[in-house]
Design a protein around this motif. Structure first.
Motif, PDB file in Angstrom:
ATOM      1  N   PRO A   1       0.808  -1.230   0.000  1.00 32.33           N
ATOM      2  CA  PRO A   1       0.000   0.000   0.000  1.00 32.33           C
ATOM      3  C   PRO A   1       0.844   1.284   0.000  1.00 32.33           C
ATOM      4  CG  PRO A   1      -0.981  -1.590   1.477  1.00 32.33           C
ATOM      5  CD  PRO A   1       0.359  -2.159   1.047  1.00 32.33           C
ATOM      6  N   ALA A   2       1.942   1.305   0.743  1.00 32.01           N
ATOM      7  CA  ALA A   2       2.801   2.493   0.746  1.00 32.01           C
ATOM      8  C   ALA A   2       3.482   2.660  -0.609  1.00 32.01           C
ATOM      9  CB  ALA A   2       3.830   2.405   1.862  1.00 32.01           C
ATOM     10  N   ILE A   3       3.843   1.558  -1.247  1.00 33.30           N
ATOM     11  CA  ILE A   3       4.445   1.624  -2.575  1.00 33.30           C
ATOM     12  C   ILE A   3       3.428   2.172  -3.569  1.00 33.30           C
ATOM     13  CG2 ILE A   3       5.442   0.280  -4.470  1.00 33.30           C
ATOM     14  CD1 ILE A   3       6.571  -1.628  -2.255  1.00 33.30           C
ATOM     15  N   ASN A   4       2.177   1.743  -3.457  1.00 32.89           N
ATOM     16  CA  ASN A   4       1.119   2.266  -4.323  1.00 32.89           C
ATOM     17  C   ASN A   4       0.948   3.766  -4.128  1.00 32.89           C
ATOM     18  OD1 ASN A   4       0.705  -0.370  -5.171  1.00 32.89           O
ATOM     19  ND2 ASN A   4      -1.150  -0.651  -3.970  1.00 32.89           N
ATOM     20  N   SER A   5       0.972   4.211  -2.878  1.00 39.50           N
ATOM     21  CA  SER A   5       0.845   5.639  -2.587  1.00 39.50           C
ATOM     22  C   SER A   5       2.021   6.408  -3.182  1.00 39.50           C
ATOM     23  CB  SER A   5       0.801   5.842  -1.067  1.00 39.50           C
ATOM     24  OG  SER A   5       0.813   7.208  -0.746  1.00 39.50           O
ATOM     25  N   PHE A   6       3.209   5.859  -3.054  1.00 41.23           N
ATOM     26  CA  PHE A   6       4.402   6.491  -3.606  1.00 41.23           C
ATOM     27  C   PHE A   6       4.311   6.560  -5.129  1.00 41.23           C
ATOM     28  CE2 PHE A   6       8.967   6.114  -4.922  1.00 41.23           C
ATOM     29  CZ  PHE A   6       9.345   7.391  -4.545  1.00 41.23           C
ATOM     30  N   THR A   7       3.796   5.514  -5.747  1.00 35.71           N
ATOM     31  CA  THR A   7       3.612   5.497  -7.206  1.00 35.71           C
ATOM     32  C   THR A   7       2.675   6.616  -7.643  1.00 35.71           C
ATOM     33  OG1 THR A   7       4.039   3.124  -7.293  1.00 35.71           O
ATOM     34  CG2 THR A   7       2.854   4.072  -9.150  1.00 35.71           C
ATOM     35  N   LEU A   8       1.577   6.790  -6.925  1.00 37.22           N
ATOM     36  CA  LEU A   8       0.646   7.890  -7.228  1.00 37.22           C
ATOM     37  C   LEU A   8       1.348   9.238  -7.080  1.00 37.22           C
ATOM     38  CD1 LEU A   8      -2.589   6.635  -5.431  1.00 37.22           C
ATOM     39  CD2 LEU A   8      -2.199   6.805  -7.911  1.00 37.22           C
ATOM     40  N   HIS A   9       2.152   9.374  -6.048  1.00 37.54           N
ATOM     41  CA  HIS A   9       2.915  10.603  -5.796  1.00 37.54           C
ATOM     42  C   HIS A   9       3.859  10.901  -6.968  1.00 37.54           C
ATOM     43  CE1 HIS A   9       5.422  13.533  -3.671  1.00 37.54           C
ATOM     44  NE2 HIS A   9       6.470  12.781  -3.979  1.00 37.54           N
ATOM     45  N   LEU A  10       4.587   9.881  -7.418  1.00 32.49           N
ATOM     46  CA  LEU A  10       5.505  10.072  -8.546  1.00 32.49           C
ATOM     47  C   LEU A  10       4.762  10.465  -9.817  1.00 32.49           C
ATOM     48  CD1 LEU A  10       7.954   7.069  -8.046  1.00 32.49           C
ATOM     49  CD2 LEU A  10       8.416   9.487  -7.592  1.00 32.49           C
TER      50      LEU A  10
ATOM     51  N   ALA B   1       1.895  12.017  -9.936  1.00 34.10           N
ATOM     52  CA  ALA B   1       1.411  13.386  -9.748  1.00 34.10           C
ATOM     53  C   ALA B   1       2.519  14.409  -9.961  1.00 34.10           C
ATOM     54  CB  ALA B   1       0.817  13.541  -8.343  1.00 34.10           C
ATOM     55  N   GLU B   2       3.758  14.034  -9.684  1.00 32.11           N
ATOM     56  CA  GLU B   2       4.902  14.915  -9.920  1.00 32.11           C
ATOM     57  C   GLU B   2       5.294  14.968 -11.390  1.00 32.11           C
ATOM     58  OE1 GLU B   2       8.162  13.639  -7.439  1.00 32.11           O
ATOM     59  OE2 GLU B   2       7.636  15.114  -5.917  1.00 32.11           O
ATOM     60  N   GLY B   3       4.666  14.124 -12.208  1.00 31.10           N
ATOM     61  CA  GLY B   3       4.967  14.119 -13.633  1.00 31.10           C
ATOM     62  C   GLY B   3       6.188  13.305 -14.018  1.00 31.10           C
ATOM     63  N   LYS B   4       6.580  12.361 -13.165  1.00 29.64           N
ATOM     64  CA  LYS B   4       7.725  11.505 -13.496  1.00 29.64           C
ATOM     65  C   LYS B   4       7.371  10.632 -14.697  1.00 29.64           C
ATOM     66  CE  LYS B   4      10.127  12.821  -9.900  1.00 29.64           C
ATOM     67  NZ  LYS B   4      11.119  13.842 -10.057  1.00 29.64           N
ATOM     68  N   SER B   5       8.371  10.244 -15.452  1.00 27.67           N
ATOM     69  CA  SER B   5       8.136   9.417 -16.633  1.00 27.67           C
ATOM     70  C   SER B   5       7.629   8.044 -16.207  1.00 27.67           C
ATOM     71  CB  SER B   5       9.419   9.257 -17.451  1.00 27.67           C
ATOM     72  OG  SER B   5      10.283   8.326 -16.829  1.00 27.67           O
ATOM     73  N   PRO B   6       6.841   7.390 -17.056  1.00 34.35           N
ATOM     74  CA  PRO B   6       6.357   6.047 -16.722  1.00 34.35           C
ATOM     75  C   PRO B   6       7.492   5.065 -16.400  1.00 34.35           C
ATOM     76  CG  PRO B   6       5.148   6.905 -18.588  1.00 34.35           C
ATOM     77  CD  PRO B   6       6.264   7.882 -18.306  1.00 34.35           C
ATOM     78  N   LYS B   7       8.608   5.190 -17.099  1.00 35.14           N
ATOM     79  CA  LYS B   7       9.744   4.301 -16.843  1.00 35.14           C
ATOM     80  C   LYS B   7      10.323   4.546 -15.447  1.00 35.14           C
ATOM     81  CE  LYS B   7      14.166   2.685 -18.574  1.00 35.14           C
ATOM     82  NZ  LYS B   7      15.210   2.802 -19.575  1.00 35.14           N
ATOM     83  N   THR B   8      10.428   5.805 -15.044  1.00 36.09           N
ATOM     84  CA  THR B   8      10.930   6.133 -13.711  1.00 36.09           C
ATOM     85  C   THR B   8       9.995   5.579 -12.647  1.00 36.09           C
ATOM     86  OG1 THR B   8      12.085   8.109 -14.461  1.00 36.09           O
ATOM     87  CG2 THR B   8      11.481   8.032 -12.113  1.00 36.09           C
ATOM     88  N   VAL B   9       8.701   5.784 -12.833  1.00 30.17           N
ATOM     89  CA  VAL B   9       7.710   5.294 -11.866  1.00 30.17           C
ATOM     90  C   VAL B   9       7.809   3.778 -11.749  1.00 30.17           C
ATOM     91  CG1 VAL B   9       5.240   5.085 -11.371  1.00 30.17           C
ATOM     92  CG2 VAL B   9       6.168   7.259 -12.228  1.00 30.17           C
ATOM     93  N   ARG B  10       7.861   3.093 -12.872  1.00 31.33           N
ATOM     94  CA  ARG B  10       7.939   1.628 -12.883  1.00 31.33           C
ATOM     95  C   ARG B  10       9.238   1.150 -12.214  1.00 31.33           C
ATOM     96  NH1 ARG B  10       7.382   1.089 -17.889  1.00 31.33           N
ATOM     97  NH2 ARG B  10       9.568   0.901 -18.447  1.00 31.33           N
ATOM     98  N   THR B  11      10.348   1.792 -12.543  1.00 28.61           N
ATOM     99  CA  THR B  11      11.644   1.396 -11.984  1.00 28.61           C
ATOM    100  C   THR B  11      11.663   1.576 -10.469  1.00 28.61           C
ATOM    101  OG1 THR B  11      12.784   1.949 -14.032  1.00 28.61           O
ATOM    102  CG2 THR B  11      14.126   1.879 -12.032  1.00 28.61           C
TER     103      THR B  11
END
Length: 119
Positions: free
Chosen positions: A19-28, A30-40
């Motif tokens: 759940p915390a990883i999911n929240s962090f993914t949403l945060h990334l 929302a910051e506009g990080k690239s899909p590859k960065t978010v996935r990595t």
């Protein structure tokens, strides 16, 4: 030149840490990080949770994670994978540290600083 080692599939079953990883993914996102960065970053955090936290510790929450955990994880990566892979744990460790910091910030009441008790 280093010795190549056989890679095994990554265990990404983060369990209670997901759940915390999911929240962090949403945060990334929302910051506009690239899909590859978010996935990595998400995969690095899942792998750390599955391979280190769930197997080698009694931790049940990101608040329990210490710098020693991240250090042990990085050493494990360097010892388990080829020397050429040794360049990659740094982004993985950075991802894990960012998840921990994000988790601690979002767990605090508005306006309070996150606890630095283990950092």
């Amino acid at each position: 030149m280093g010795t190549a080692r056989t890679r095994r599939p990554k265990d990404l079953r983060a369990g209670a840490f997901q759940p915390a990883i999911n929240s962090f993914t949403l945060h990334l996102n929302a910051e506009g990080k690239s899909p590859k960065t978010v996935r990595t970053y998400a995969e690095a955090a899942q792998w750390f949770a599955a391979e280190h936290l769930r197997r080698n510790t009694d931790h049940t929450d990101w608040d329990d994670v210490t710098t020693d955990d991240v250090r042990a994880w990085t050493v494990w990566l360097l010892n388990t994978y080829s020397d050429s892979y040794g360049q990659q744990p740094v982004p993985g460790a950075a991802a894990v540290l960012q998840v921990v910091v994000h988790r601690r910030r979002t767990a605090q009441p508005h306006g309070e600083a996150p606890s630095a008790r283990r950092w």
